[in-house]
Design a protein around this motif. Structure first.
Motif, PDB file in Angstrom:
ATOM      1  N   GLU A   7      47.325  31.190  51.248  1.00 56.95           N
ATOM      2  CA  GLU A   7      46.504  31.579  50.097  1.00 56.95           C
ATOM      3  C   GLU A   7      45.414  30.563  49.820  1.00 56.95           C
ATOM      4  O   GLU A   7      44.258  30.929  49.566  1.00 56.95           O
ATOM      5  N   ARG A   8      45.749  29.294  49.866  1.00 58.63           N
ATOM      6  CA  ARG A   8      44.764  28.246  49.580  1.00 58.63           C
ATOM      7  C   ARG A   8      43.633  28.277  50.590  1.00 58.63           C
ATOM      8  O   ARG A   8      42.477  28.041  50.256  1.00 58.63           O
ATOM      9  N   ALA A   9      43.948  28.574  51.846  1.00 55.35           N
ATOM     10  CA  ALA A   9      42.915  28.609  52.889  1.00 55.35           C
ATOM     11  C   ALA A   9      41.972  29.790  52.722  1.00 55.35           C
ATOM     12  O   ALA A   9      40.827  29.734  53.141  1.00 55.35           O
ATOM     13  N   GLY A  10      42.468  30.887  52.116  1.00 53.25           N
ATOM     14  CA  GLY A  10      41.620  32.061  51.938  1.00 53.25           C
ATOM     15  C   GLY A  10      42.169  33.331  52.548  1.00 53.25           C
ATOM     16  O   GLY A  10      41.428  34.300  52.715  1.00 53.25           O
ATOM     17  N   GLY A  11      43.453  33.330  52.916  1.00 51.43           N
ATOM     18  CA  GLY A  11      44.082  34.538  53.435  1.00 51.43           C
ATOM     19  C   GLY A  11      43.682  34.865  54.861  1.00 51.43           C
ATOM     20  O   GLY A  11      43.126  34.037  55.589  1.00 51.43           O
ATOM     21  N   MET A  12      43.958  36.087  55.252  1.00 52.86           N
ATOM     22  CA  MET A  12      43.721  36.509  56.635  1.00 52.86           C
ATOM     23  C   MET A  12      42.265  36.347  57.070  1.00 52.86           C
ATOM     24  O   MET A  12      42.016  35.896  58.199  1.00 52.86           O
ATOM     25  N   PRO A  13      41.280  36.670  56.231  1.00 56.81           N
ATOM     26  CA  PRO A  13      39.892  36.452  56.686  1.00 56.81           C
ATOM     27  C   PRO A  13      39.633  34.992  57.075  1.00 56.81           C
ATOM     28  O   PRO A  13      38.932  34.722  58.055  1.00 56.81           O
ATOM     29  N   ALA A  14      40.217  34.065  56.343  1.00 56.24           N
ATOM     30  CA  ALA A  14      40.018  32.647  56.652  1.00 56.24           C
ATOM     31  C   ALA A  14      40.672  32.281  57.976  1.00 56.24           C
ATOM     32  O   ALA A  14      40.092  31.536  58.780  1.00 56.24           O
ATOM     33  N   PHE A  15      41.862  32.817  58.230  1.00 55.81           N
ATOM     34  CA  PHE A  15      42.544  32.484  59.486  1.00 55.81           C
ATOM     35  C   PHE A  15      41.882  33.142  60.687  1.00 55.81           C
ATOM     36  O   PHE A  15      41.865  32.565  61.775  1.00 55.81           O
ATOM     37  N   LEU A  16      41.330  34.313  60.503  1.00 59.55           N
ATOM     38  CA  LEU A  16      40.561  34.923  61.597  1.00 59.55           C
ATOM     39  C   LEU A  16      39.287  34.124  61.871  1.00 59.55           C
ATOM     40  O   LEU A  16      38.925  33.896  63.035  1.00 59.55           O
ATOM     41  N   ALA A  17      38.626  33.678  60.816  1.00 55.50           N
ATOM     42  CA  ALA A  17      37.428  32.842  60.992  1.00 55.50           C
ATOM     43  C   ALA A  17      37.795  31.517  61.661  1.00 55.50           C
ATOM     44  O   ALA A  17      37.062  31.028  62.531  1.00 55.50           O
ATOM     45  N   LEU A  18      38.923  30.940  61.261  1.00 58.87           N
ATOM     46  CA  LEU A  18      39.388  29.688  61.869  1.00 58.87           C
ATOM     47  C   LEU A  18      39.690  29.894  63.350  1.00 58.87           C
ATOM     48  O   LEU A  18      39.295  29.074  64.191  1.00 58.87           O
ATOM     49  N   ALA A  19      40.362  30.984  63.696  1.00 59.73           N
ATOM     50  CA  ALA A  19      40.675  31.255  65.100  1.00 59.73           C
ATOM     51  C   ALA A  19      39.392  31.463  65.914  1.00 59.73           C
ATOM     52  O   ALA A  19      39.288  30.958  67.044  1.00 59.73           O
ATOM     53  N   ARG A  20      38.422  32.178  65.356  1.00 58.67           N
ATOM     54  CA  ARG A  20      37.143  32.372  66.067  1.00 58.67           C
ATOM     55  C   ARG A  20      36.425  31.037  66.274  1.00 58.67           C
ATOM     56  O   ARG A  20      35.923  30.756  67.366  1.00 58.67           O
ATOM     57  N   ALA A  21      36.358  30.251  65.223  1.00 59.13           N
ATOM     58  CA  ALA A  21      35.670  28.957  65.309  1.00 59.13           C
ATOM     59  C   ALA A  21      36.395  28.021  66.270  1.00 59.13           C
ATOM     60  O   ALA A  21      35.758  27.296  67.054  1.00 59.13           O
ATOM     61  N   HIS A  22      37.707  28.024  66.229  1.00 59.72           N
ATOM     62  CA  HIS A  22      38.489  27.173  67.129  1.00 59.72           C
ATOM     63  C   HIS A  22      38.274  27.599  68.580  1.00 59.72           C
ATOM     64  O   HIS A  22      38.066  26.754  69.456  1.00 59.72           O
ATOM     65  N   HIS A  23      38.315  28.884  68.829  1.00 61.76           N
ATOM     66  CA  HIS A  23      38.094  29.392  70.177  1.00 61.76           C
ATOM     67  C   HIS A  23      36.712  28.970  70.692  1.00 61.76           C
ATOM     68  O   HIS A  23      36.578  28.508  71.832  1.00 61.76           O
ATOM     69  N   ALA A  24      35.706  29.098  69.850  1.00 61.41           N
ATOM     70  CA  ALA A  24      34.349  28.694  70.247  1.00 61.41           C
ATOM     71  C   ALA A  24      34.298  27.201  70.556  1.00 61.41           C
ATOM     72  O   ALA A  24      33.660  26.792  71.539  1.00 61.41           O
ATOM     73  N   ARG A  25      34.949  26.392  69.756  1.00 62.08           N
ATOM     74  CA  ARG A  25      34.959  24.947  70.011  1.00 62.08           C
ATOM     75  C   ARG A  25      35.697  24.621  71.307  1.00 62.08           C
ATOM     76  O   ARG A  25      35.284  23.734  72.052  1.00 62.08           O
ATOM     77  N   CYS A  26      36.808  25.323  71.563  1.00 64.41           N
ATOM     78  CA  CYS A  26      37.548  25.085  72.806  1.00 64.41           C
ATOM     79  C   CYS A  26      36.713  25.475  74.021  1.00 64.41           C
ATOM     80  O   CYS A  26      36.731  24.783  75.035  1.00 64.41           O
ATOM     81  N   LEU A  27      35.971  26.568  73.917  1.00 67.62           N
ATOM     82  CA  LEU A  27      35.096  26.972  75.011  1.00 67.62           C
ATOM     83  C   LEU A  27      33.994  25.939  75.264  1.00 67.62           C
ATOM     84  O   LEU A  27      33.567  25.741  76.401  1.00 67.62           O
ATOM     85  N   ALA A  28      33.548  25.279  74.207  1.00 65.40           N
ATOM     86  CA  ALA A  28      32.479  24.284  74.332  1.00 65.40           C
ATOM     87  C   ALA A  28      32.988  22.942  74.837  1.00 65.40           C
ATOM     88  O   ALA A  28      32.196  22.114  75.289  1.00 65.40           O
TER      89      ALA A  28
END
Length: 151
Positions: A7-28
């Motif tokens: 909840e503090r992070a922002g719910g599912m939209p926040a975790f999907l955004a985190l997963a997308r951002a993390h994936h992009a960083r790992c690719l880089a």
């Protein structure tokens, strides 16, 4: 803390955004990009990753109800030899991805997310081979004070 990490992070939209951002960083990342760029990567990887992190950190049981238990996750990530440097890079990308995803800059939240990911990487590194992972491991639960009981 009365609210969950989820909840503090922002719910599912926040975790999907985190997963997308993390994936992009790992690719880089020049060392991490190989496991994240191969043809066999599940096209739903980012969504599954977001659902996994969300569930572990207090969200709904979407991952375990639809995709499996913790044993399946550990088996998928075990047996890759000494990946301790990759683990450190993975944690760094995760921490930096929290900024990219626009997660709240709450120090308690950020410290808890980092602690969780460090624990998660260590958990993966405990299993040298997929066949060493016990069957039917329940999903871990992580709270403000660290690992909670597995469900």
């Amino acid at each position: 803390m009365s609210t969950s990490i989820y909840e503090r992070a922002g719910g599912m939209p926040a975790f999907l955004a985190l997963a997308r951002a993390h994936h992009a960083r790992c690719l880089a990342d020049p060392e991490l990009n190989h496991p994240f760029s191969h043809d066999g990567l599940d096209p739903q990887h980012v969504e599954r990753l977001g659902a996994y992190w969300a569930e572990v950190l207090g969200g709904p049981p979407t991952f375990s109800e639809d995709l499996g238990d913790h044993a399946a996750v550990l088996r998928m990530h075990s047996g890759n030899g000494d990946v301790s440097d990759l683990g450190r890079r993975f944690v760094r990308c995760f921490v930096e991805a929290a900024d990219d995803a626009g997660l709240p800059e709450d120090p308690a939240l950020r410290a808890t997310l980092r602690a969780y990911m460090e624990w998660a990487v260590a958990d993966v590194l405990e299993h040298e081979r997929p066949e060493d992972v016990p069957a039917h491991l329940p999903m871990p639960r992580w709270g403000w004070d660290g690992p909670a009981t597995r469900t």
